[in-house]
Write an enzyme that holds these catalytic residues in place. Structure first.
Site, PDB file in Angstrom:
ATOM      1  N   ASN A 138       0.821  -1.214   0.000  1.00 24.68           N
ATOM      2  CA  ASN A 138       0.000   0.000   0.000  1.00 24.68           C
ATOM      3  C   ASN A 138       0.857   1.267   0.000  1.00 24.68           C
ATOM      4  O   ASN A 138       2.081   1.218  -0.006  1.00 24.68           O
ATOM      5  CB  ASN A 138      -0.986  -0.014   1.171  1.00 24.68           C
ATOM      6  CG  ASN A 138      -0.305   0.073   2.534  1.00 24.68           C
ATOM      7  OD1 ASN A 138       0.851   0.468   2.653  1.00 24.68           O
ATOM      8  ND2 ASN A 138      -1.020  -0.301   3.578  1.00 24.68           N
ATOM      9  N   PHE A 139       0.172   2.421   0.023  1.00 25.28           N
ATOM     10  CA  PHE A 139       0.873   3.702  -0.037  1.00 25.28           C
ATOM     11  C   PHE A 139       1.189   4.259   1.356  1.00 25.28           C
ATOM     12  O   PHE A 139       1.620   5.395   1.484  1.00 25.28           O
ATOM     13  CB  PHE A 139       0.055   4.719  -0.829  1.00 25.28           C
ATOM     14  CG  PHE A 139      -0.086   4.379  -2.291  1.00 25.28           C
ATOM     15  CD1 PHE A 139       0.653   3.352  -2.875  1.00 25.28           C
ATOM     16  CD2 PHE A 139      -0.959   5.096  -3.096  1.00 25.28           C
ATOM     17  CE1 PHE A 139       0.522   3.046  -4.225  1.00 25.28           C
ATOM     18  CE2 PHE A 139      -1.088   4.795  -4.458  1.00 25.28           C
ATOM     19  CZ  PHE A 139      -0.347   3.769  -5.016  1.00 25.28           C
ATOM     20  N   GLN A 140       0.920   3.467   2.399  1.00 28.98           N
ATOM     21  CA  GLN A 140       1.347   3.735   3.769  1.00 28.98           C
ATOM     22  C   GLN A 140       0.610   4.879   4.468  1.00 28.98           C
ATOM     23  O   GLN A 140       1.010   5.290   5.557  1.00 28.98           O
ATOM     24  CB  GLN A 140       2.863   3.987   3.825  1.00 28.98           C
ATOM     25  CG  GLN A 140       3.680   2.806   3.340  1.00 28.98           C
ATOM     26  CD  GLN A 140       5.141   3.151   3.096  1.00 28.98           C
ATOM     27  OE1 GLN A 140       5.589   3.215   1.973  1.00 28.98           O
ATOM     28  NE2 GLN A 140       5.882   3.377   4.157  1.00 28.98           N
ATOM     29  N   VAL A 141      -0.455   5.382   3.888  1.00 26.71           N
ATOM     30  CA  VAL A 141      -1.228   6.431   4.569  1.00 26.71           C
ATOM     31  C   VAL A 141      -1.925   5.809   5.771  1.00 26.71           C
ATOM     32  O   VAL A 141      -2.535   4.742   5.670  1.00 26.71           O
ATOM     33  CB  VAL A 141      -2.263   7.059   3.618  1.00 26.71           C
ATOM     34  CG1 VAL A 141      -3.031   8.163   4.315  1.00 26.71           C
ATOM     35  CG2 VAL A 141      -1.571   7.597   2.371  1.00 26.71           C
ATOM     36  N   VAL A 155      -5.534 -21.982   1.786  1.00 26.36           N
ATOM     37  CA  VAL A 155      -6.643 -22.716   2.399  1.00 26.36           C
ATOM     38  C   VAL A 155      -7.795 -22.794   1.409  1.00 26.36           C
ATOM     39  O   VAL A 155      -8.220 -21.780   0.858  1.00 26.36           O
ATOM     40  CB  VAL A 155      -7.102 -22.034   3.700  1.00 26.36           C
ATOM     41  CG1 VAL A 155      -8.351 -22.718   4.255  1.00 26.36           C
ATOM     42  CG2 VAL A 155      -5.973 -22.049   4.732  1.00 26.36           C
ATOM     43  N   TRP A 176      -7.780   0.832  -3.952  1.00 26.82           N
ATOM     44  CA  TRP A 176      -7.495  -0.416  -3.222  1.00 26.82           C
ATOM     45  C   TRP A 176      -8.135  -0.462  -1.847  1.00 26.82           C
ATOM     46  O   TRP A 176      -7.600  -1.047  -0.926  1.00 26.82           O
ATOM     47  CB  TRP A 176      -5.987  -0.648  -3.062  1.00 26.82           C
ATOM     48  CG  TRP A 176      -5.147  -0.567  -4.280  1.00 26.82           C
ATOM     49  CD1 TRP A 176      -5.553  -0.424  -5.578  1.00 26.82           C
ATOM     50  CD2 TRP A 176      -3.719  -0.624  -4.323  1.00 26.82           C
ATOM     51  NE1 TRP A 176      -4.473  -0.390  -6.419  1.00 26.82           N
ATOM     52  CE2 TRP A 176      -3.332  -0.502  -5.681  1.00 26.82           C
ATOM     53  CE3 TRP A 176      -2.736  -0.751  -3.349  1.00 26.82           C
ATOM     54  CZ2 TRP A 176      -1.995  -0.519  -6.086  1.00 26.82           C
ATOM     55  CZ3 TRP A 176      -1.406  -0.777  -3.750  1.00 26.82           C
ATOM     56  CH2 TRP A 176      -1.045  -0.665  -5.101  1.00 26.82           C
ATOM     57  N   HIS A 177      -9.310   0.133  -1.697  1.00 32.48           N
ATOM     58  CA  HIS A 177      -9.967   0.162  -0.397  1.00 32.48           C
ATOM     59  C   HIS A 177     -11.215  -0.722  -0.370  1.00 32.48           C
ATOM     60  O   HIS A 177     -12.207  -0.395   0.277  1.00 32.48           O
ATOM     61  CB  HIS A 177     -10.341   1.599  -0.029  1.00 32.48           C
ATOM     62  CG  HIS A 177      -9.162   2.493   0.177  1.00 32.48           C
ATOM     63  ND1 HIS A 177      -9.290   3.873   0.325  1.00 32.48           N
ATOM     64  CD2 HIS A 177      -7.834   2.225   0.268  1.00 32.48           C
ATOM     65  CE1 HIS A 177      -8.072   4.399   0.484  1.00 32.48           C
ATOM     66  NE2 HIS A 177      -7.191   3.422   0.459  1.00 32.48           N
ATOM     67  N   HIS A 188      -7.966   6.208   4.419  1.00 34.35           N
ATOM     68  CA  HIS A 188      -7.329   5.140   3.663  1.00 34.35           C
ATOM     69  C   HIS A 188      -7.409   3.932   4.584  1.00 34.35           C
ATOM     70  O   HIS A 188      -6.959   3.977   5.730  1.00 34.35           O
ATOM     71  CB  HIS A 188      -5.892   5.509   3.309  1.00 34.35           C
ATOM     72  CG  HIS A 188      -5.809   6.610   2.295  1.00 34.35           C
ATOM     73  ND1 HIS A 188      -5.067   6.521   1.137  1.00 34.35           N
ATOM     74  CD2 HIS A 188      -6.408   7.830   2.250  1.00 34.35           C
ATOM     75  CE1 HIS A 188      -5.193   7.636   0.443  1.00 34.35           C
ATOM     76  NE2 HIS A 188      -6.017   8.442   1.102  1.00 34.35           N
TER      77      HIS A 188
END
Length: 572
Positions: free
Chosen positions: A94-97, A232, A498-499, A543
């Site tokens: 991810n963009f780390q926010v 799995v 990507w959320h 985010h």
């Protein structure tokens, strides 16, 4: 022979790693198995701030490489949808926010699921337990960021910070937007995200990117067992009680207490459906024996929508392109960062700034007034934004900047999207990827609100005199700011941030679309919980990385309480 554990956590992603560690660390010392489909990610390209946007491109081995169905409202475009594969999950890519969202998000969550423990006053305590906040970075610019140490955690394992340095161009741009009338938000994680400022991030000033794996698994206790490369595909049942799992490569494990699915908003519903938990008609069509008819599994999929807006600017505005386009400088900076985490790799892309704002006149939009009254009331709450913007992001691949110039890359985000997508099975074969339809901009409100958000972002940044004087040309944006041109541009350029969430929705039992209760228990199935972003009953105004950690934390709190793990444990 199957190994037996007290708890089995399926999915070593953002929520799963935290949950497994929290359980293992309790006084009862239960045996915990964490099963991850991927490997243990390592590599120099995963840590530096400069590469925060590049991980999924540089490391395709750590990405499931999912994609959506053709999106009807977006010119039938198929949208790539990266998902992290490996310990740490999407916290690796991810963009780390690191943003909580609005306190009202969690008050609404509590209303929807009928449980006051999700209210903001309680949720903020859980956030505090997650994080290890480094406050020193903000001391360099206290007029732009000043988080209150009393309101943030320093004993958690997830390292969070504000960058110790800001790139050239950041401060003048924020000052220019502030002088146009926007409020500086000194602490976006106060419960009130409104205003503009510097975003906190899941980063350590010393070590770079924090992932859920680096936070929770590096010194894992012996009672936490980790299986990697463990896809799995089967849940083991005794009647309607889940008693274990099986991986594609034949490994089996049983549980004396529970299995908790933390495989994410695409793979958790996929696994439930493969094992007969979901809409009966869908399962019958694929000849999957029905364990529990649960109509909401795979439905209610939500996401934020983002659209990039990029201009070429005079090279005096910022130093990014001069650095990025010079291979020699990049190589030198990479070596310096590897040596002592300093230099330009720690500076460029080390800060993200932006804001969460209202749209003037929102309540008068025809599309707003067509929403149900409860939704209108929520969107009208003072600390619930209509859109987010980011003022400095990456230059998208394929765009070129003239030598001597640079770029400003902004993003407009739609908050509180009303469109609902779905996750379904392609077949009963566990090797097949799920069918993901995000249904972007299919709801009239979303089209109107995102159009206005794009217009507001472009105007706020690129029409601001301080920024406009440096602009050389448009690199990516609508032909004009007319409704027609913005709508045409959205169809070509809108994409995911990507959320994804909500595909195994938490809710009250009376809600026929609810799949789990407020304690994460799957309705109608014993011994099985879900604890990842798929349970969200609404999309928070943030985010969603921080919310994924929160879900893992809340699930741990529930299990610790129910099984009395803090007191040494007791079978219930």
């Amino acid at each position: 022979m199957a190994d037996t554990f007290d708890f089995i956590v399926v999915g070593g992603g953002t929520a799963g790693c935290l949950l497994a560690r929290r359980l293992a660390d309790t006084a009862a010392r239960p045996s915990v198995l964490l099963v991850e489909a991927g490997t243990n990610p390592e590599g120099d390209e995963l840590r530096p701030p400069f590469l925060r946007y590049a991980a999924h491109a540089l490391r395709p081995d750590l990405d499931y490489q999912y994609e959506t169905t053709p999106q009807k409202a977006l010119n039938d475009r198929v949208i790539p949808y990266p998902r992290g594969k490996g310990l740490g999950g999407s916290s690796v890519l991810n963009f780390q926010v690191y943003l909580y969202g609005s306190g009202e998000d969690y008050n609404k969550w509590a209303e929807l699921v009928g449980d006051d423990d999700w209210k903001w006053e309680n949720t903020k305590k859980s956030f505090k337990a997650i994080e290890n906040y480094e406050f020193s970075g903000a001391s360099a610019y206290p007029d732009l960021a000043k988080p209150d140490p009393k309101k943030h955690g320093t004993n958690g394992l997830v390292k969070v910070c504000l960058p110790p340095q800001l790139e050239k161009g950041v401060v003048p741009a924020i000052d220019a937007i502030a002088k146009s009338g926007e409020r500086i938000n000194l602490d976006f994680n106060s419960g009130n995200p409104m205003g503009i400022g510097i975003f906190p991030q899941s980063t350590s000033t010393k070590d770079g990117r924090t992932t859920s794996a680096t936070a929770h698994l590096l010194d894992a206790p012996k009672n936490l067992v980790i299986w990697t490369n463990g896809v799995v595909h089967k849940l083991a049942f005794e009647g309607k009680k889940v008693v274990g799992i099986e991986t594609v490569d034949g490994r089996k494990a049983t549980t004396s207490k529970e299995v908790i699915l933390c495989s994410g908003s695409f793979d958790t519903p996929r696994l439930l459906l493969l094992n007969g938990i979901g809409p009966a008609k869908e399962l019958e069509a694929l000849n999957i024996p029905i364990i529990k008819d649960l109509p909401g599994v795979g439905k209610h999929l939500h996401d934020h929508v983002m659209t990039f807006l990029i201009v070429e600017v005079d090279g005096s505005n910022n130093d990014r392109y001069a650095f990025e386009s010079n291979e020699e400088l990049v190589t030198e900076a990479q070596a310096m960062y590897k040596k002592d985490q300093s230099g330009t790799f720690a500076l460029h892309h080390g800060a993200l700034w932006g804001g969460f704002l209202k749209l003037p006149g929102l309540e008068q939009y025809e599309e707003f007034q067509a929403l149900d009254q409860q939704t209108q009331e929520f969107l009208s709450r003072e600390t619930v934004p209509a859109y987010e913007f980011i003022g400095n992001c990456l230059l998208l691949p394929g765009l070129e900047v003239q030598k001597g110039n640079s770029y400003i890359s902004a993003i407009a985000f739609l908050m509180n999207a009303q469109s609902e997508g779905s996750v379904t099975l392609r077949s009963s074969d566990p090797q097949d990827k799920p069918v993901v339809d995000v249904a972007f901009l299919t709801h009239p409100y979303d089209r109107r609100a995102h159009r206005e958000g794009i217009r507001a972002t472009w105007t706020k940044l690129f029409e601001n005199p301080v920024i406009k004087k440096d602009i050389k040309k448009k690199l990516l944006g609508p032909e004009s700011l007319s409704d027609e041109d913005i709508d045409a541009f959205m169809k070509d350029a809108a994409t995911t941030v990507w959320h994804a969430n909500g595909s195994v929705k938490m809710g009250k039992k009376a809600d026929d679309q609810a799949c789990v209760d407020s304690r994460f228990r799957v309705y109608g199935v014993e011994g099985l919980r879900v604890a990842d972003l798929s349970v969200c009953p609404l999309t928070p105004n943030n985010h969603t990385q921080a919310t994924a950690y929160l879900v893992g934390q809340k699930a741990a709190e529930r299990l610790v309480e129910e099984y009395r793990l803090a007191q040494g444990g007791s079978k219930l």
